[in-house]
Design an enzyme around this catalytic site. Structure first.
Site, PDB file in Angstrom:
ATOM      1  N   GLU A   7     -99.314  44.122   7.478  1.00  0.00           N
ATOM      2  CA  GLU A   7     -98.630  45.198   6.921  1.00  0.00           C
ATOM      3  C   GLU A   7     -99.537  46.423   6.930  1.00  0.00           C
ATOM      4  O   GLU A   7    -100.763  46.112   6.152  1.00  0.00           O
ATOM      5  CB  GLU A   7     -97.883  44.829   5.597  1.00  0.00           C
ATOM      6  CG  GLU A   7     -96.964  44.032   5.395  1.00  0.00           C
ATOM      7  CD  GLU A   7     -95.651  44.524   5.618  1.00  0.00           C
ATOM      8  OE1 GLU A   7     -94.765  43.793   5.773  1.00  0.00           O
ATOM      9  OE2 GLU A   7     -95.487  45.639   5.746  1.00  0.00           O
TER      10      GLU A   7
ATOM     11  N   TYR B  98     -93.768  37.949  -1.766  1.00  0.00           N
ATOM     12  CA  TYR B  98     -92.647  37.225  -2.426  1.00  0.00           C
ATOM     13  C   TYR B  98     -92.216  35.987  -1.280  1.00  0.00           C
ATOM     14  O   TYR B  98     -92.768  36.076  -0.154  1.00  0.00           O
ATOM     15  CB  TYR B  98     -91.447  38.326  -2.479  1.00  0.00           C
ATOM     16  CG  TYR B  98     -91.199  39.193  -1.412  1.00  0.00           C
ATOM     17  CD1 TYR B  98     -91.318  38.895  -0.091  1.00  0.00           C
ATOM     18  CD2 TYR B  98     -91.438  40.675  -1.811  1.00  0.00           C
ATOM     19  CE1 TYR B  98     -91.247  39.877   1.130  1.00  0.00           C
ATOM     20  CE2 TYR B  98     -91.106  41.553  -0.822  1.00  0.00           C
ATOM     21  CZ  TYR B  98     -91.166  41.068   0.524  1.00  0.00           C
ATOM     22  OH  TYR B  98     -90.758  42.204   1.445  1.00  0.00           O
TER      23      TYR B  98
ATOM     24  N   HIS C  51     -89.568  45.432  12.983  1.00  0.00           N
ATOM     25  CA  HIS C  51     -88.659  46.316  12.212  1.00  0.00           C
ATOM     26  C   HIS C  51     -89.090  47.773  12.791  1.00  0.00           C
ATOM     27  O   HIS C  51     -89.948  48.448  12.407  1.00  0.00           O
ATOM     28  CB  HIS C  51     -89.076  46.388  10.841  1.00  0.00           C
ATOM     29  CG  HIS C  51     -88.883  44.977   9.922  1.00  0.00           C
ATOM     30  ND1 HIS C  51     -89.880  44.277   9.073  1.00  0.00           N
ATOM     31  CD2 HIS C  51     -87.726  44.027  10.202  1.00  0.00           C
ATOM     32  CE1 HIS C  51     -89.104  43.139   8.633  1.00  0.00           C
ATOM     33  NE2 HIS C  51     -88.053  43.214   9.468  1.00  0.00           N
ATOM     34  N   SER C  52     -87.892  48.229  13.195  1.00  0.00           N
ATOM     35  CA  SER C  52     -87.970  49.598  13.970  1.00  0.00           C
ATOM     36  C   SER C  52     -88.228  50.764  13.032  1.00  0.00           C
ATOM     37  O   SER C  52     -88.727  51.587  13.901  1.00  0.00           O
ATOM     38  CB  SER C  52     -86.376  49.730  14.551  1.00  0.00           C
ATOM     39  OG  SER C  52     -85.432  49.475  13.750  1.00  0.00           O
ATOM     40  N   ARG C  53     -88.071  50.925  12.039  1.00  0.00           N
ATOM     41  CA  ARG C  53     -88.643  52.426  11.204  1.00  0.00           C
ATOM     42  C   ARG C  53     -90.076  52.274  10.989  1.00  0.00           C
ATOM     43  O   ARG C  53     -90.520  53.262  10.460  1.00  0.00           O
ATOM     44  CB  ARG C  53     -87.601  52.373   9.739  1.00  0.00           C
ATOM     45  CG  ARG C  53     -88.078  51.374   8.724  1.00  0.00           C
ATOM     46  CD  ARG C  53     -87.209  51.337   7.670  1.00  0.00           C
ATOM     47  NE  ARG C  53     -87.268  50.447   6.733  1.00  0.00           N
ATOM     48  CZ  ARG C  53     -86.346  50.428   5.547  1.00  0.00           C
ATOM     49  NH1 ARG C  53     -85.619  51.414   5.479  1.00  0.00           N
ATOM     50  NH2 ARG C  53     -86.463  49.387   4.854  1.00  0.00           N
ATOM     51  N   GLU C  54     -90.568  51.144  11.400  1.00  0.00           N
ATOM     52  CA  GLU C  54     -92.064  51.083  10.875  1.00  0.00           C
ATOM     53  C   GLU C  54     -93.011  51.619  12.114  1.00  0.00           C
ATOM     54  O   GLU C  54     -93.638  50.950  12.903  1.00  0.00           O
ATOM     55  CB  GLU C  54     -92.392  49.493  10.618  1.00  0.00           C
ATOM     56  CG  GLU C  54     -91.736  49.214   9.475  1.00  0.00           C
ATOM     57  CD  GLU C  54     -91.724  47.572   8.947  1.00  0.00           C
ATOM     58  OE1 GLU C  54     -91.178  47.152   8.120  1.00  0.00           O
ATOM     59  OE2 GLU C  54     -92.608  46.995   9.471  1.00  0.00           O
TER      60      GLU C  54
ATOM     61  N   ASN D 103     -86.841  39.576  11.084  1.00  0.00           N
ATOM     62  CA  ASN D 103     -87.982  38.798  10.465  1.00  0.00           C
ATOM     63  C   ASN D 103     -87.460  37.837   9.519  1.00  0.00           C
ATOM     64  O   ASN D 103     -88.120  37.425   8.670  1.00  0.00           O
ATOM     65  CB  ASN D 103     -89.101  39.735   9.953  1.00  0.00           C
ATOM     66  CG  ASN D 103     -90.341  38.735   9.645  1.00  0.00           C
ATOM     67  OD1 ASN D 103     -90.597  37.934  10.398  1.00  0.00           O
ATOM     68  ND2 ASN D 103     -91.281  39.248   8.704  1.00  0.00           N
ATOM     69  N   ARG D 104     -86.144  37.626   9.684  1.00  0.00           N
ATOM     70  CA  ARG D 104     -85.306  36.366   8.596  1.00  0.00           C
ATOM     71  C   ARG D 104     -84.737  35.633   9.603  1.00  0.00           C
ATOM     72  O   ARG D 104     -83.939  34.636   8.967  1.00  0.00           O
ATOM     73  CB  ARG D 104     -84.705  37.122   7.976  1.00  0.00           C
ATOM     74  CG  ARG D 104     -85.235  38.014   6.721  1.00  0.00           C
ATOM     75  CD  ARG D 104     -86.263  37.322   5.723  1.00  0.00           C
ATOM     76  NE  ARG D 104     -86.610  38.253   4.913  1.00  0.00           N
ATOM     77  CZ  ARG D 104     -87.616  39.019   5.009  1.00  0.00           C
ATOM     78  NH1 ARG D 104     -88.312  39.142   6.016  1.00  0.00           N
ATOM     79  NH2 ARG D 104     -88.082  39.765   3.862  1.00  0.00           N
TER      80      ARG D 104
ATOM     81  N   HIS E 104     -96.441  44.695  11.038  1.00  0.00           N
ATOM     82  CA  HIS E 104     -95.467  45.582  10.389  1.00  0.00           C
ATOM     83  C   HIS E 104     -96.112  46.604   9.451  1.00  0.00           C
ATOM     84  O   HIS E 104     -97.153  46.658   9.576  1.00  0.00           O
ATOM     85  CB  HIS E 104     -94.621  44.524   9.232  1.00  0.00           C
ATOM     86  CG  HIS E 104     -94.001  43.216   9.585  1.00  0.00           C
ATOM     87  ND1 HIS E 104     -92.545  43.338   9.485  1.00  0.00           N
ATOM     88  CD2 HIS E 104     -94.233  42.187  10.384  1.00  0.00           C
ATOM     89  CE1 HIS E 104     -92.034  42.213  10.211  1.00  0.00           C
ATOM     90  NE2 HIS E 104     -93.030  41.380  10.572  1.00  0.00           N
TER      91      HIS E 104
ATOM     92  N   TYR F 210     -94.948  48.795   5.820  1.00  0.00           N
ATOM     93  CA  TYR F 210     -96.434  49.241   4.951  1.00  0.00           C
ATOM     94  C   TYR F 210     -96.674  48.455   3.857  1.00  0.00           C
ATOM     95  O   TYR F 210     -95.888  48.388   3.093  1.00  0.00           O
ATOM     96  CB  TYR F 210     -96.710  50.845   4.795  1.00  0.00           C
ATOM     97  CG  TYR F 210     -95.498  51.304   3.980  1.00  0.00           C
ATOM     98  CD1 TYR F 210     -94.175  51.382   4.116  1.00  0.00           C
ATOM     99  CD2 TYR F 210     -96.003  51.321   2.451  1.00  0.00           C
ATOM    100  CE1 TYR F 210     -93.401  51.945   3.016  1.00  0.00           C
ATOM    101  CE2 TYR F 210     -95.023  51.842   1.358  1.00  0.00           C
ATOM    102  CZ  TYR F 210     -93.844  52.128   1.661  1.00  0.00           C
ATOM    103  OH  TYR F 210     -92.776  52.323   0.877  1.00  0.00           O
TER     104      TYR F 210
ATOM    105  N   ARG G 241     -83.926  49.602  10.128  1.00  0.00           N
ATOM    106  CA  ARG G 241     -84.798  48.382  10.369  1.00  0.00           C
ATOM    107  C   ARG G 241     -84.507  47.174  11.042  1.00  0.00           C
ATOM    108  O   ARG G 241     -85.328  46.560  11.678  1.00  0.00           O
ATOM    109  CB  ARG G 241     -84.801  47.775   8.745  1.00  0.00           C
ATOM    110  CG  ARG G 241     -85.494  46.545   8.447  1.00  0.00           C
ATOM    111  CD  ARG G 241     -85.325  46.144   6.954  1.00  0.00           C
ATOM    112  NE  ARG G 241     -85.768  44.665   6.628  1.00  0.00           N
ATOM    113  CZ  ARG G 241     -86.925  44.278   6.318  1.00  0.00           C
ATOM    114  NH1 ARG G 241     -88.136  45.129   6.118  1.00  0.00           N
ATOM    115  NH2 ARG G 241     -87.072  43.072   6.017  1.00  0.00           N
TER     116      ARG G 241
END
Lengths: 94, 309
Positions: free
Chosen positions: B270, B248, B69-72, B144-145, B196, B198, B127
């Site tokens: 995370e 979840y 996920h790029s923004r992480e 990641n889906r 990942h 956070y 993301r």
């Protein structure tokens, strides 16, 4: 980018499953253009959502109307983005 | 930076700087590190994996990826720090030396290059991948889906405009397919760790179903030890458990697919959440985040070494 000007990130506290479901309702309101950083999970698990400026009032009214507690985690996303860019440029300069 | 010793690990870097770092690291340690290209992204960027090996032929291996996920950003930054740490500790730290004397390590630092480039150029909050979906003006799939494990089930969206859009079909994203092909071709990966941020969690399968993995007790015990090691450094509190019970339901996830392929030690991290910055974690937190995470990774790697299967 200027598109994050005055976006806020709210940290929402959900005490029970009903409140979790309530926040999920927010997620479905596409016109609010919400960006969930930490999605609705389960009671006691913080939910973080970035809210564009035009939607801030509506989101806060919705949360308060349903007795859902929240704090403002980030007052203005653009300020943090600017700081991040400045830090990177300063480091590259060094 | 012209050497990895002068490279600044306490700042965020661009894709080009990270790719340069890789080449410098390989040049500095040609006997230990090599750079593999496992594919090209949707927009044609090379997808690189660093291979750390002390020899042997197709040794049992550990996979670590950051930045899916790029923004992480703290995850890619931690990946760079891990790469340097591996070269520093091999031959110095007995426990880690034993790991690398018997296992290979594959480290993919920028798992979503297009998304990462986009977070630097246009939208820091991006993301997903940057693939185009016919019939929709929305861009990107949640990588990641997109894996073939409960694909399209609950906890993923069929809406291309959603941040959790699962894509038209499993492995539709070249960034995912490249890893799937690599894992299948290698055939001897024993631990798979996807990082990942956070939420300060250490997670194991499943996300798409409530059924517990057959190795739940062992995975839970490893998680407990790894989290204790992580917390011991700076007191950062982590929770652990299966994805579906800890956060979840989420279908089509990375480590559900790897576990279903028989890679028993499949985990997802995370990383840090200070409760103040979310994805915009200050660069001053990169190194302490990487340091504490490394202690957890060491725990998982040591267990993998000591429990061959």
């Amino acid at each position: 980018s200027c598109s994050s000007m005055r976006h806020q990130v709210l940290r929402i506290s959900v005490d029970d499953e009903a409140q979790v479901q309530k926040v999920k309702e927010l997620e479905d309101l596409e016109h609010l253009q919400l960006d969930f950083w930490r999605g609705p999970a389960r009671p006691g698990f913080p939910i973080d959502v970035r809210v564009p400026f035009p939607s801030i009032q509506a989101v806060k009214v919705f949360l308060e109307a349903h007795g859902i507690r929240y704090t403002i985690m980030i007052e203005d996303v653009q300020l943090l983005l600017d700081e991040e860019q400045e830090q990177m440029f300063a480091s590259q300069g060094r | 930076a012209r050497t990895t010793s002068t490279f600044n690990y306490a700042t965020y870097h661009t894709l080009e700087e990270i790719y340069d770092f890789m080449d410098i690291l390989v040049a500095e340690h040609p006997q230990l590190v090599s750079k593999l290209q496992i594919g090209s992204s949707y927009e044609g960027r090379p997808i690189y994996v660093l291979k750390f090996s002390t020899g042997g032929n197709n040794r049992p291996a550990i996979w670590i990826d950051t930045g899916i996920h790029s923004r992480e950003w703290v995850t890619q930054a931690s990946g760079v720090w891990f790469a340097k740490k591996i070269t520093e500790d091999y031959g110095q730290d007995p426990a880690f030396t034993a790991i690398l004397d018997n296992l290979d390590i594959f480290l993919e630092i920028v798992t979503n290059p297009d998304g990462f480039a986009f977070t630097h150029s246009e939208n820091r909050m991006w993301r997903k991948t940057r693939s185009r979906t016919s019939g929709s003006f929305c861009v990107g799939v949640d990588p990641n889906r997109n894996w073939d494990a409960g694909f399209g089930g609950a906890g993923a969206s069929s809406n291309p405009c959603s941040e959790t859009y699962h894509g038209k079909f499993p492995n539709s994203e070249v960034e995912v397919k490249s890893i799937v092909d690599f894992v299948n071709d290698h055939g001897n990966i024993k631990a798979f760790i996807s990082i990942h941020s956070y939420s300060q969690l250490l997670l194991y399968p499943y996300g798409y179903k409530t059924e517990a993995p057959a190795d739940k007790d062992e995975l839970d015990q490893i998680s407990k030890s790894a989290v204790a090691a992580l917390t011991s450094l700076y007191g950062t509190k982590f929770q652990y458990g299966s994805i579906i019970t800890t956060i979840y339901q989420a279908s089509g996830g990375t480590i559900d697919w790897t576990y279903n392929q028989g890679i028993k030690y499949s985990f997802s991290f995370e990383l840090r959440d200070t409760g103040r910055y979310g994805f915009l974690l200050p660069a001053s937190q990169i190194i302490p985040t990487a340091q504490e995470t490394w202690l957890a990774l060491l725990t998982i790697m040591e267990h993998t070494l000591n429990h061959p299967y």
